[in-house]
Design a protein around this motif. Sequence first.
Motif, PDB file in Angstrom:
ATOM      1  N   ALA A 102       0.825  -1.207   0.000  1.00  0.00           N
ATOM      2  CA  ALA A 102       0.000   0.000   0.000  1.00  0.00           C
ATOM      3  C   ALA A 102       0.860   1.258   0.000  1.00  0.00           C
ATOM      4  CB  ALA A 102      -0.921   0.012   1.216  1.00  0.00           C
ATOM      5  N   TYR A 103       2.014   1.201   0.654  1.00  0.00           N
ATOM      6  CA  TYR A 103       2.863   2.383   0.780  1.00  0.00           C
ATOM      7  C   TYR A 103       4.249   2.180   0.168  1.00  0.00           C
ATOM      8  CZ  TYR A 103       5.884   5.931   2.663  1.00  0.00           C
ATOM      9  OH  TYR A 103       6.815   6.933   2.772  1.00  0.00           O
ATOM     10  N   PHE A 104       4.924   1.129   0.543  1.00  0.00           N
ATOM     11  CA  PHE A 104       6.295   0.904   0.086  1.00  0.00           C
ATOM     12  C   PHE A 104       6.341   0.525  -1.386  1.00  0.00           C
ATOM     13  CE2 PHE A 104       6.814  -0.456   4.647  1.00  0.00           C
ATOM     14  CZ  PHE A 104       7.650   0.579   5.026  1.00  0.00           C
ATOM     15  N   SER A 105       7.470   0.804  -2.021  1.00  0.00           N
ATOM     16  CA  SER A 105       7.730   0.229  -3.338  1.00  0.00           C
ATOM     17  C   SER A 105       8.010  -1.264  -3.118  1.00  0.00           C
ATOM     18  CB  SER A 105       8.945   0.892  -3.989  1.00  0.00           C
ATOM     19  OG  SER A 105      10.138   0.516  -3.304  1.00  0.00           O
ATOM     20  N   ASP A 106       7.980  -2.045  -4.170  1.00  0.00           N
ATOM     21  CA  ASP A 106       8.275  -3.478  -4.034  1.00  0.00           C
ATOM     22  C   ASP A 106       9.659  -3.702  -3.439  1.00  0.00           C
ATOM     23  OD1 ASP A 106       5.786  -4.181  -5.059  1.00  0.00           O
ATOM     24  OD2 ASP A 106       6.533  -4.484  -7.102  1.00  0.00           O
ATOM     25  N   ASP A 107      10.650  -2.924  -3.870  1.00  0.00           N
ATOM     26  CA  ASP A 107      12.012  -3.070  -3.349  1.00  0.00           C
ATOM     27  C   ASP A 107      12.092  -2.687  -1.871  1.00  0.00           C
ATOM     28  OD1 ASP A 107      12.971  -3.977  -5.801  1.00  0.00           O
ATOM     29  OD2 ASP A 107      13.562  -1.963  -6.467  1.00  0.00           O
ATOM     30  N   GLN A 108      11.433  -1.601  -1.488  1.00  0.00           N
ATOM     31  CA  GLN A 108      11.412  -1.207  -0.072  1.00  0.00           C
ATOM     32  C   GLN A 108      10.722  -2.277   0.766  1.00  0.00           C
ATOM     33  OE1 GLN A 108       9.369   2.550  -0.618  1.00  0.00           O
ATOM     34  NE2 GLN A 108      11.208   3.682   0.012  1.00  0.00           N
ATOM     35  N   PHE A 109       9.646  -2.834   0.242  1.00  0.00           N
ATOM     36  CA  PHE A 109       8.909  -3.860   0.980  1.00  0.00           C
ATOM     37  C   PHE A 109       9.807  -5.077   1.242  1.00  0.00           C
ATOM     38  CE2 PHE A 109       5.939  -7.374   1.553  1.00  0.00           C
ATOM     39  CZ  PHE A 109       5.058  -6.827   2.474  1.00  0.00           C
ATOM     40  N   ARG A 110      10.596  -5.479   0.242  1.00  0.00           N
ATOM     41  CA  ARG A 110      11.540  -6.593   0.420  1.00  0.00           C
ATOM     42  C   ARG A 110      12.525  -6.309   1.550  1.00  0.00           C
ATOM     43  NH1 ARG A 110      15.494  -7.698  -3.245  1.00  0.00           N
ATOM     44  NH2 ARG A 110      15.914  -9.730  -2.369  1.00  0.00           N
ATOM     45  N   VAL A 111      13.001  -5.070   1.627  1.00  0.00           N
ATOM     46  CA  VAL A 111      13.940  -4.689   2.680  1.00  0.00           C
ATOM     47  C   VAL A 111      13.246  -4.734   4.037  1.00  0.00           C
ATOM     48  CG1 VAL A 111      15.380  -2.818   3.595  1.00  0.00           C
ATOM     49  CG2 VAL A 111      15.434  -3.356   1.144  1.00  0.00           C
ATOM     50  N   VAL A 112      12.034  -4.198   4.120  1.00  0.00           N
ATOM     51  CA  VAL A 112      11.298  -4.224   5.395  1.00  0.00           C
ATOM     52  C   VAL A 112      11.037  -5.667   5.819  1.00  0.00           C
ATOM     53  CG1 VAL A 112       9.127  -3.592   6.547  1.00  0.00           C
ATOM     54  CG2 VAL A 112      10.306  -1.935   5.085  1.00  0.00           C
ATOM     55  N   GLU A 113      10.673  -6.535   4.891  1.00  0.00           N
ATOM     56  CA  GLU A 113      10.493  -7.956   5.218  1.00  0.00           C
ATOM     57  C   GLU A 113      11.774  -8.558   5.763  1.00  0.00           C
ATOM     58  OE1 GLU A 113       7.212 -10.349   2.720  1.00  0.00           O
ATOM     59  OE2 GLU A 113       8.896  -9.643   1.492  1.00  0.00           O
ATOM     60  N   ALA A 114      12.904  -8.231   5.154  1.00  0.00           N
ATOM     61  CA  ALA A 114      14.189  -8.767   5.601  1.00  0.00           C
ATOM     62  C   ALA A 114      14.549  -8.244   6.989  1.00  0.00           C
ATOM     63  CB  ALA A 114      15.280  -8.431   4.592  1.00  0.00           C
TER      64      ALA A 114
END
Length: 186
Positions: free
Chosen positions: A3-15
């Motif tokens: 909803a907010y993060f880019s796909d790349d940012q979301f991957r980092v947050v997941e990590a």
Amino acid sequence: MPAYFSDDQFRVVEAICARLIPTDDDPGATEAGVAHYIDGLLGAFTFDPPRIWAGGAFSGRFGGSPGFASFHRLAPLDELAWRTRIEGSLGMPEREWNGPVEGLQEKYAAGLDELGADFADVGAQEQDRRLRQQREFTQLVYEHACEGMYGPPEYGGNRKCVGWSYIDFAGDVQPRGYSDDEVSQP
């Protein structure tokens, strides 16, 4: 789709979340969908109504109607306060009555930039080193990761109630309530 993060940012947050609440014999942040909770919090105003306060009075997990499935509209002052917390003051006078405010979105953008776009691709030791260097940001993400791990699933985390299962918490039991035995035992 975030909803907010880019796909790349979301991957980092997941990590990041996977390092802070790892999977071992029990589910961790990944299985609980903790990054989805954080994304939903930062992107709360991309939904109508905003995903701030789940409805009520019952979740429907133990009877009653599933009121938590929908979210309440915010009063104007509540919206102003939550937008300021999440988005920051952004130089708007109505948000800076007590001075400039750095919002959660700004804090995450800066923290993710500092950790590096390659964070999800480096090894565990390097991830830990970077997280130790960014203690304030790591603490912020850890607080949100705990909220996403153990909070009500309606907010995007605690998928399939895995966080509650891990700590032997049945979850909200309205309208049934708790028995005398349940509240008097350790």
